[in-house]
Enzyme design. Structure first.
Site, PDB file in Angstrom:
ATOM      1  N   ASP A   1       0.777  -1.256   0.000  1.00  0.00           N
ATOM      2  CA  ASP A   1       0.000   0.000   0.000  1.00  0.00           C
ATOM      3  C   ASP A   1       0.805   1.302   0.000  1.00  0.00           C
ATOM      4  O   ASP A   1       1.793   1.420   0.727  1.00  0.00           O
ATOM      5  CB  ASP A   1      -0.859   0.085   1.260  1.00  0.00           C
ATOM      6  CG  ASP A   1      -1.568  -1.195   1.606  1.00  0.00           C
ATOM      7  OD1 ASP A   1      -1.527  -2.137   0.819  1.00  0.00           O
ATOM      8  OD2 ASP A   1      -2.173  -1.243   2.689  1.00  0.00           O
TER       9      ASP A   1
ATOM     10  N   GLU B   1     -10.372  -2.476   4.291  1.00  0.00           N
ATOM     11  CA  GLU B   1      -9.050  -1.924   4.604  1.00  0.00           C
ATOM     12  C   GLU B   1      -8.910  -0.532   3.979  1.00  0.00           C
ATOM     13  O   GLU B   1      -9.712  -0.134   3.137  1.00  0.00           O
ATOM     14  CB  GLU B   1      -7.952  -2.835   4.027  1.00  0.00           C
ATOM     15  CG  GLU B   1      -8.031  -4.276   4.503  1.00  0.00           C
ATOM     16  CD  GLU B   1      -6.904  -5.164   3.976  1.00  0.00           C
ATOM     17  OE1 GLU B   1      -6.362  -5.924   4.768  1.00  0.00           O
ATOM     18  OE2 GLU B   1      -6.586  -5.099   2.778  1.00  0.00           O
TER      19      GLU B   1
HETATM   20  C1  FRU Z   1      -3.825  -3.695   2.729  1.00  0.00           C
HETATM   21  C2  FRU Z   1      -3.181  -4.120   4.023  1.00  0.00           C
HETATM   22  C3  FRU Z   1      -3.537  -3.142   5.122  1.00  0.00           C
HETATM   23  C4  FRU Z   1      -2.412  -3.304   6.084  1.00  0.00           C
HETATM   24  C5  FRU Z   1      -1.245  -3.536   5.165  1.00  0.00           C
HETATM   25  C6  FRU Z   1      -0.199  -4.435   5.717  1.00  0.00           C
HETATM   26  O1  FRU Z   1      -3.174  -4.109   1.600  1.00  0.00           O
HETATM   27  O2  FRU Z   1      -3.575  -5.415   4.349  1.00  0.00           O
HETATM   28  O3  FRU Z   1      -4.806  -3.353   5.678  1.00  0.00           O
HETATM   29  O4  FRU Z   1      -2.230  -2.178   6.890  1.00  0.00           O
HETATM   30  O5  FRU Z   1      -1.769  -4.078   3.973  1.00  0.00           O
HETATM   31  O6  FRU Z   1       0.904  -4.513   4.887  1.00  0.00           O
END
Ligand code: FRU
Length: 613
Positions: free
Chosen positions: A155, A326
């Protein structure tokens, strides 16, 4: 070149310079002591910038405790090489100059004896070095999309614009190309196209856990106590629980210092990816938090980023629900041509996307400072809306404090179904091109969000390589050459009118018989993107796919802007009203573009291909 010495009960390997070597090739020293079948000590005996850690991706993680003057400074999880070295990753030791550095390495291998452990490929390849080569030479490494210098990325995080600089942080593993050691890496740019990478993470795992996703913003009143206009960040500390932590930047967004009173917000259920903005009207912060497994978003407010009040929740049972929720984002947008504004709530979901795996859905509605209310259809139901109709667009969120009232977003250009298996080595994953979003009313009367390439993207446009004007296209395929310089990267612009045919096809092909087929269906008003024969597709059964987008028009006239990079294609339709982002891994660059129509004739108003600068 290693010297094996028998220590007292342990096996010692030193990689210090052997006398016959010329001085220039001298390797600064490391002393490796195999203590037991699964425990090794690595002592740094000569100074240098990095320890290069040899990685074998298929191996299990070794746990490395980094001891500085005898104290655990950090713990890394690295897939240290056993039978072969796939690549190396740098561990920066320059910051501990003058101190005693020891790595205590705990592996999990099955072995019969200590002697076997000494044969691990990592022990003959581990080295201290003053340089780490991040030269972009992988075939599938994008030429004009942001990627980390090396290592795994997911992300985008902590996106904020300050003093002419776009700060893009990202979920980063600095010690391998698979998900692990989650930290925030950072790149900065003045034009959203050219990125300067910071070589070290700006937030690293600490006693509260790994650094998961979060957001940054300017604190316009100094409410959090770090000064007026300080850049502040909220992120999830993830270990056995997921709790929210605060950090401040002492230098306008380039580095971060975790707040000593962390965590600032805890819940007893899984909640993550805090995204905040300053609500000037109410003189307080508004925070959206993904209540992941509960599949809803929570809204909190705070006067100072440290004490939080839960105001409301949104989403239970609404929209797509087939995966965890998320990476939220909440912002207000103008409705094109209507002089009104509406609020948009971005809600990334994994799995449960329209084509499997992860995707970005959004809700349009109103936000009164406490509560989000979604627009419903006449029958009271809430439509599910997707931001992008490809398979590789996830975790999309926007920059805080962008200039000129812009709302600029960037996504992670991959999918959790196969992100860790894509055929790249030294790095994994790129970001989408930056996109500016807006709201428009479609012929069905509803509001949708458009995503057009950010204006800065126009700066990539190079020479006009193909210019076809006003031609009629039928079932006989018309074939044109694509520029093949620079691995075939290009921008394709096409306008066509399909009132008199059923289907219009655009095919990108190479001479290895690999192709991407993009088809507009005039009756269904949809665009499809078929990558089943696009190149290397067999690394995951979820990769070969056909994705389909609604085109939100009722006149059968379509304009396309297609960005081809070395391993991605982004198709923007009708000025971003529909977008499709898909990865492709052709063995050779696509070298021709073919157009044809079925069920009648189409009018190709123009077809232009530009090289990329
Ligand atoms: C989304 C996610 C988020 C988390 C991160 C961990 O892709 O799962 O929810 O904070 O990636 O790398």
């Amino acid at each position: 070149m290693s010297i094996y010495k028998k220590g007292l009960g342990a096996l010692i390997i030193t990689t210090a310079a052997v006398s016959a070597q010329p001085a220039a090739a001298a390797t600064p020293g490391l002393q490796v002591e195999i203590l037991g079948v699964n425990n090794t000590l690595v002592r740094v005996t000569e100074p240098g910038k990095y320890i290069l850690l040899p990685v074998q991706e298929s191996n299990e993680d070794a746990r490395i405790n980094v001891l500085v003057d005898g104290k655990v400074e950090k713990t890394l999880n690295v897939r240290l090489a056993k039978s072969k070295v796939d690549y190396t990753v740098p561990f920066n030791i320059e910051r501990y100059k003058g101190h005693n550095i020891v790595l205590s390495v705990i592996t999990k291998q099955d072995r019969a004896s200590v002697r076997e452990a000494k044969d691990d490929a990592c022990w003959s390849a581990i080295a201290v070095a003053d340089t780490f080569d991040t030269t972009n030479r992988e075939k599938f490494r994008p030429a004009y999309h942001h990627t980390p210098l090396y290592g795994w990325m997911n992300d985008p995080n902590g996106m904020v614009y300050k003093d002419g600089v776009w700060h893009l942080c990202y979920q980063w593993n600095p010690y391998g190309s698979k998900w692990q050691n989650l930290s925030w890496g950072q790149s900065t740019s003045r034009d959203l196209i050219h990125w300067d990478h910071q070589s070290d993470a700006v937030l690293e795992p600490d006693g509260l856990g790994m650094i998961f996703s979060g957001s940054s913003a300017i604190d316009p009143t100094g409410s959090a106590g770090f000064g007026k206009d300080a850049v502040v960040a909220l992120y999830t500390s993830a270990d056995a629980s997921q709790i929210q932590s605060l950090a401040s930047s002492p230098d306008g967004g380039y580095t971060y210092t975790p707040y000593p009173g962390n965590p600032v917000l805890t819940l007893s259920s899984e909640a993550r990816d805090p995204n905040m903005f300053w609500d000037a009207k109410n003189n307080r912060w508004v925070l959206t938090l993904a209540h992941a497994i509960d599949r809803e978003m929570l809204f909190f407010t705070s006067p100072d980023l440290k004490t939080w009040t839960l105001e409301s929740n949104f989403g239970k049972g609404l929209g797509a629900q087939d995966g965890v929720w998320e990476c939220p984002d909440l912002f207000e947008l103008e409705v094109d041509g209507e002089g009104t504004k509406k609020w948009v709530l971005l809600c990334n979901i994994n799995p449960g996307g329209p084509f499997g795996g992860s995707a970005t859905q959004y809700f349009v509605g109103d936000f009164d400072g406490n509560k989000f209310t979604v627009d419903t259809l006449a029958d009271g139901t809430v439509p599910t809306k997707w931001m992008d109709y490809g398979k590789d667009h996830y975790a999309t969120v926007s920059f805080s404090d962008a200039p000129d009232n812009r709302r600029t977003v960037i996504g992670w250009m991959s999918n959790w179904q196969y992100a860790a298996e894509v055929p790249t080595t030294q790095f994994r994953s790129a970001n989408t091109l930056p996109r500016d979003v807006a709201l428009f009313r479609a012929p069905d009367g509803q509001l949708y969000m458009s995503s057009k390439p950010a204006p800065e993207v126009a700066g990539l446009r190079g020479k006009l390589a193909l210019n076809v004007r006003g031609t009629s296209v039928g079932k006989t395929t018309k074939t044109y050459a694509l520029p093949t310089a620079n691995n075939g990267i290009c921008e394709i612009v096409a306008n066509f009118d399909t009132k008199k045919c059923k289907t219009f096809d655009i095919v990108l092909k190479n001479d290895a018989g690999e192709k991407v087929v993009m088809s507009y269906d005039a009756r269904a008003h949809t665009m499809s993107f078929d990558r089943t024969q696009s190149g290397i597709v067999d690394f995951s059964r979820d990769f070969p796919s056909v994705t389909v987008a609604p085109t939100y028009e009722d006149n059968n006239k379509i304009s396309l802007q297609i960005f081809v990079d070395r391993s991605s294609i982004e198709l923007f339709g009708d000025n971003g009203r529909f977008v499709m982002t898909n990865l492709v891994f052709p063995n050779k660059p696509y070298s021709t573009i073919e157009v044809s129509a079925r069920g009648g004739k189409a009018r190709l108003e123009n077809l232009k291909v530009y090289s990329i600068k």
